[in-house]
Design an enzyme around this catalytic site. Structure first.
Site, PDB file in Angstrom:
ATOM      1  N   CYS A  35       6.920  -7.243   6.709  1.00  0.00           N
ATOM      2  CA  CYS A  35       8.082  -6.748   7.450  1.00  0.00           C
ATOM      3  C   CYS A  35       8.505  -7.833   8.423  1.00  0.00           C
ATOM      4  O   CYS A  35       7.664  -8.485   9.035  1.00  0.00           O
ATOM      5  CB  CYS A  35       7.732  -5.474   8.216  1.00  0.00           C
ATOM      6  SG  CYS A  35       9.149  -4.795   9.120  1.00  0.00           S
ATOM      7  N   SER A  44      12.296   6.189   7.514  1.00  0.00           N
ATOM      8  CA  SER A  44      11.895   5.866   8.884  1.00  0.00           C
ATOM      9  C   SER A  44      12.367   4.456   9.192  1.00  0.00           C
ATOM     10  O   SER A  44      12.116   3.525   8.428  1.00  0.00           O
ATOM     11  CB  SER A  44      10.368   5.950   9.001  1.00  0.00           C
ATOM     12  OG  SER A  44       9.950   5.536  10.278  1.00  0.00           O
ATOM     13  N   CYS A 101      -1.191   5.456  10.004  1.00  0.00           N
ATOM     14  CA  CYS A 101       0.065   4.790  10.394  1.00  0.00           C
ATOM     15  C   CYS A 101      -0.222   3.436  11.011  1.00  0.00           C
ATOM     16  O   CYS A 101      -1.056   3.318  11.898  1.00  0.00           O
ATOM     17  CB  CYS A 101       0.797   5.583  11.470  1.00  0.00           C
ATOM     18  SG  CYS A 101       1.210   7.229  11.014  1.00  0.00           S
ATOM     19  N   CYS A 153       3.418   8.425   1.269  1.00  0.00           N
ATOM     20  CA  CYS A 153       3.965   7.429   2.190  1.00  0.00           C
ATOM     21  C   CYS A 153       4.161   6.132   1.400  1.00  0.00           C
ATOM     22  O   CYS A 153       3.210   5.555   0.876  1.00  0.00           O
ATOM     23  CB  CYS A 153       2.977   7.245   3.339  1.00  0.00           C
ATOM     24  SG  CYS A 153       3.501   6.012   4.532  1.00  0.00           S
ATOM     25  N   CYS A 161       2.064  -3.062  15.265  1.00  0.00           N
ATOM     26  CA  CYS A 161       2.026  -2.722  13.835  1.00  0.00           C
ATOM     27  C   CYS A 161       1.342  -3.832  13.047  1.00  0.00           C
ATOM     28  O   CYS A 161       1.710  -5.001  13.143  1.00  0.00           O
ATOM     29  CB  CYS A 161       3.442  -2.503  13.320  1.00  0.00           C
ATOM     30  SG  CYS A 161       3.545  -2.290  11.537  1.00  0.00           S
ATOM     31  N   ASN A 210      -2.984   3.516  16.190  1.00  0.00           N
ATOM     32  CA  ASN A 210      -4.146   3.161  15.373  1.00  0.00           C
ATOM     33  C   ASN A 210      -4.427   1.687  15.573  1.00  0.00           C
ATOM     34  O   ASN A 210      -3.651   0.847  15.135  1.00  0.00           O
ATOM     35  CB  ASN A 210      -3.880   3.484  13.911  1.00  0.00           C
ATOM     36  CG  ASN A 210      -3.777   4.985  13.705  1.00  0.00           C
ATOM     37  OD1 ASN A 210      -4.678   5.738  14.074  1.00  0.00           O
ATOM     38  ND2 ASN A 210      -2.664   5.440  13.170  1.00  0.00           N
ATOM     39  N   CYS A 260       7.011  -5.708  15.025  1.00  0.00           N
ATOM     40  CA  CYS A 260       6.617  -4.873  16.165  1.00  0.00           C
ATOM     41  C   CYS A 260       5.191  -5.214  16.602  1.00  0.00           C
ATOM     42  O   CYS A 260       4.310  -5.436  15.765  1.00  0.00           O
ATOM     43  CB  CYS A 260       6.723  -3.397  15.808  1.00  0.00           C
ATOM     44  SG  CYS A 260       8.387  -2.920  15.321  1.00  0.00           S
ATOM     45  N   SER A 300      11.991   5.094  14.910  1.00  0.00           N
ATOM     46  CA  SER A 300      10.811   4.670  15.667  1.00  0.00           C
ATOM     47  C   SER A 300      11.271   4.188  17.031  1.00  0.00           C
ATOM     48  O   SER A 300      11.830   3.110  17.160  1.00  0.00           O
ATOM     49  CB  SER A 300      10.102   3.544  14.913  1.00  0.00           C
ATOM     50  OG  SER A 300       9.609   4.056  13.694  1.00  0.00           O
ATOM     51  N   GLU A 319       0.813  -1.209   0.000  1.00  0.00           N
ATOM     52  CA  GLU A 319       0.000   0.000   0.000  1.00  0.00           C
ATOM     53  C   GLU A 319       0.850   1.264   0.000  1.00  0.00           C
ATOM     54  O   GLU A 319       1.946   1.297   0.539  1.00  0.00           O
ATOM     55  CB  GLU A 319      -0.937  -0.016   1.223  1.00  0.00           C
ATOM     56  CG  GLU A 319      -1.925  -1.173   1.114  1.00  0.00           C
ATOM     57  CD  GLU A 319      -2.946  -1.237   2.245  1.00  0.00           C
ATOM     58  OE1 GLU A 319      -4.106  -1.567   1.936  1.00  0.00           O
ATOM     59  OE2 GLU A 319      -2.598  -0.977   3.401  1.00  0.00           O
TER      60      GLU A 319
HETATM   61  N1  SAH Z   1       9.542   0.135   9.464  1.00  0.00           N
HETATM   62  C1  SAH Z   1       9.722   1.525   9.595  1.00  0.00           C
HETATM   63  C2  SAH Z   1       8.800   2.341   8.717  1.00  0.00           C
HETATM   64  C3  SAH Z   1       7.368   1.904   8.603  1.00  0.00           C
HETATM   65  S1  SAH Z   1       6.351   2.077  10.027  1.00  0.00           S
HETATM   66  C4  SAH Z   1       9.597   1.956  11.039  1.00  0.00           C
HETATM   67  O1  SAH Z   1       9.166   1.163  11.852  1.00  0.00           O
HETATM   68  O2  SAH Z   1       9.971   3.087  11.333  1.00  0.00           O
HETATM   69  C5  SAH Z   1       6.041   3.826  10.062  1.00  0.00           C
HETATM   70  C6  SAH Z   1       5.654   4.358  11.447  1.00  0.00           C
HETATM   71  O3  SAH Z   1       4.340   3.923  11.834  1.00  0.00           O
HETATM   72  C7  SAH Z   1       6.595   3.885  12.530  1.00  0.00           C
HETATM   73  O4  SAH Z   1       6.982   4.923  13.383  1.00  0.00           O
HETATM   74  C8  SAH Z   1       5.735   2.891  13.246  1.00  0.00           C
HETATM   75  O5  SAH Z   1       6.200   2.713  14.526  1.00  0.00           O
HETATM   76  C9  SAH Z   1       4.376   3.511  13.175  1.00  0.00           C
HETATM   77  N2  SAH Z   1       3.311   2.571  13.484  1.00  0.00           N
HETATM   78  C10 SAH Z   1       3.299   1.248  13.270  1.00  0.00           C
HETATM   79  N3  SAH Z   1       2.135   0.706  13.682  1.00  0.00           N
HETATM   80  C11 SAH Z   1       1.394   1.715  14.167  1.00  0.00           C
HETATM   81  C12 SAH Z   1       0.070   1.791  14.695  1.00  0.00           C
HETATM   82  N4  SAH Z   1      -0.695   0.705  14.801  1.00  0.00           N
HETATM   83  N5  SAH Z   1      -0.387   2.991  15.066  1.00  0.00           N
HETATM   84  C13 SAH Z   1       0.380   4.093  14.917  1.00  0.00           C
HETATM   85  N6  SAH Z   1       1.612   4.088  14.415  1.00  0.00           N
HETATM   86  C14 SAH Z   1       2.131   2.908  14.034  1.00  0.00           C
HETATM   87 FE1  SF4 Z   2       8.141  -3.292  10.511  1.00  0.00          FE
HETATM   88 FE2  SF4 Z   2       8.050  -0.666  11.058  1.00  0.00          FE
HETATM   89 FE3  SF4 Z   2       5.878  -2.233  11.396  1.00  0.00          FE
HETATM   90 FE4  SF4 Z   2       7.970  -2.489  13.042  1.00  0.00          FE
HETATM   91  S1  SF4 Z   2       6.654  -0.656  12.808  1.00  0.00           S
HETATM   92  S2  SF4 Z   2       6.826  -4.174  12.076  1.00  0.00           S
HETATM   93  S3  SF4 Z   2       9.661  -2.115  11.651  1.00  0.00           S
HETATM   94  S4  SF4 Z   2       6.877  -1.760   9.481  1.00  0.00           S
END
Ligand code: SAH
Ligand code: SF4
Length: 381
Positions: A110, A198, A348, A103, A117, A305, A114, A220, A90
């Site tokens: 990935c 990021s 996000c 974005c 996420c 989110n 995390c 992050s 996406e």
């Molecule tokens: N992998 C990279 C970039 C993609 S994630 C990273 O982790 O930085 C982009 C941003 O969205 C990151 O800061 C991540 O922590 C945040 N993010 C991931 N899941 C989220 C969620 N459920 N709600 C809000 N932000 C989130």
């Molecule tokens: Fe991957 Fe970024 Fe999501 Fe963590 S927050 S699982 S590094 S996309």
């Protein structure tokens, strides 16, 4: 057929040289592709007919097929791109009064995993190729230009963030040529300050990016101490805060901005207490037990989110405000990110696409309650 979207200018020059053409031809071709959005060589009127014929035999400008396009009530647009093999990624366009941000995704899924996420819960299928990363910008920019009726030379996207699906620094080889095309004046001509990578903290690759292609860096963070960050961002076990903060400090010596952006996703009852805000102030000042390296930074608080599998909740707005105040009182420029596009799951952490997981992430993803060490302000001082 070679997909020309996969080349930065030097790569395209080398390809053209292989066809017996000089570098200035590659510049012309590159401008047609990225500035004009052309994909049909026959339309590239200032290229010699013979070259156009050679190109048509050996190469193509092939964007990713769009599987779906959705527009949010707030004007945010989300595209779902088919990347083959049952995977889709996406891309999100976020219009703002003074700029347009895209974005972009870097991987199908990935591998970092995390907890909070949605992409992380889906696991990992594969790295995107350079052409697939650039394709997201190429298609979005030229579609939007047509749709917004922009004049020649006007652009729809002036800010790109690698914050879609994937960990860009775990796809480094494909990322760097894509960044170069975003920055190149013959292509998108974006300023280094307006292209942001990021990362969840792939320390060695932060150093390589600094040497190869320094753009704005967002890290992050999500936790002020290693114990909690180990649980939220598993990569922390490999590259703990001490190493990460040192890498950030090294990056700052060449960064196009004089700060690193720390992203911090606000999770109810997990990382959002006033005591944790104080710890974060100490961490970035180099005054914590986790790190003694000060890092000039801004903090971006992201309201979590939610998605069903996470088992986590968004911090209430008062707690986010209180957390922000502690950071601001500690001298840190702090912003609270406005949620955009959540009605179409484009906010996000909601990007999910389709991922044929090859890592068994869903099974490995622990749902054990997150342990939170009580860190009262008194206990610390
Ligand atoms: N992998 C990279 C970039 C993609 S994630 C990273 O982790 O930085 C982009 C941003 O969205 C990151 O800061 C991540 O922590 C945040 N993010 C991931 N899941 C989220 C969620 N459920 N709600 C809000 N932000 C989130
Ligand atoms: Fe991957 Fe970024 Fe999501 Fe963590 S927050 S699982 S590094 S996309």
């Amino acid at each position: 057929m070679v997909n020309l979207l996969g080349f930065d200018l030097d790569g395209l020059a080398a390809f053209c040289e292989g066809l017996g053409e000089r570098r200035f031809r590659a510049v012309q071709l590159y401008r047609w592709i990225h500035r004009q959005g052309a994909s049909d060589f026959a339309h590239m009127s200032d290229l010699a007919k013979s070259l156009r014929v050679k190109l048509a035999q050996a190469a193509e400008v092939r964007a990713l097929p769009v599987q779906a396009e959705q527009v949010s009530a707030d004007g945010t647009i989300k595209w779902l791109f088919d990347v083959g093999g049952g995977n889709a990624v996406e891309t999100v366009f976020i219009p703002e009064a003074d700029r347009g941000t895209l974005c972009v995704s870097s991987q199908a899924g990935c591998a970092v995993g995390c907890r909070f996420c949605s992409t992380g819960h889906q696991g990992f299928s594969r790295n995107l190729e350079t052409a697939e990363i650039v394709s997201q910008l190429w298609l979005a920019e030229h579609r939007l230009r047509a749709r917004l009726g922009l004049a020649e030379g006007e652009r729809a996207i002036d800010n790109v963030v690698l914050m879609g699906m994937g960990e860009p620094l775990q796809n480094y080889a494909a990322l760097v040529p894509a960044l170069r095309t975003m920055l190149d004046d013959h292509a998108y001509g974006l300023s280094r300050r307006r292209v942001t990578v990021s990362t969840s903290g792939v320390v060695p690759m932060i150093d390589r990016l600094r040497d190869d292609c320094p753009v704005a860096l967002a890290v992050s963070l999500h936790a002020p101490d290693d114990a909690l960050r180990d649980e939220l961002v598993p990569l922390n076990r490999k590259y703990p805060l001490r190493d990460l903060m040192q890498a950030c400090a090294r990056y700052l010596s060449v960064a196009p901005r004089d700060f690193i952006t720390f992203e911090y996703c606000m999770l109810d009852g997990v990382n959002d207490s006033a005591a944790q805000a104080l710890e974060l102030v100490d961490l970035v000042a180099g005054r914590s037990s986790a790190s003694d390296t000060p890092v000039s930074c801004k903090v971006n608080l992201i309201p979590f989110n939610p998605f069903p599998a996470s088992g986590l909740k968004r911090s209430p707005p008062e707690r986010v405000q209180a957390f922000a105040r502690v950071l601001q009182d500690g001298g840190i420029v702090t912003t609270v990110r406005r949620t955009r596009g959540d009605d179409i799951d484009a906010a996000c952490g909601q990007l999910a696409g389709e991922v044929q997981d090859r890592t068994d992430a869903a099974r490995r993803m622990t749902r054990a309650p997150i342990r939170i060490e009580p860190v009262g302000a008194e206990a610390r001082r």
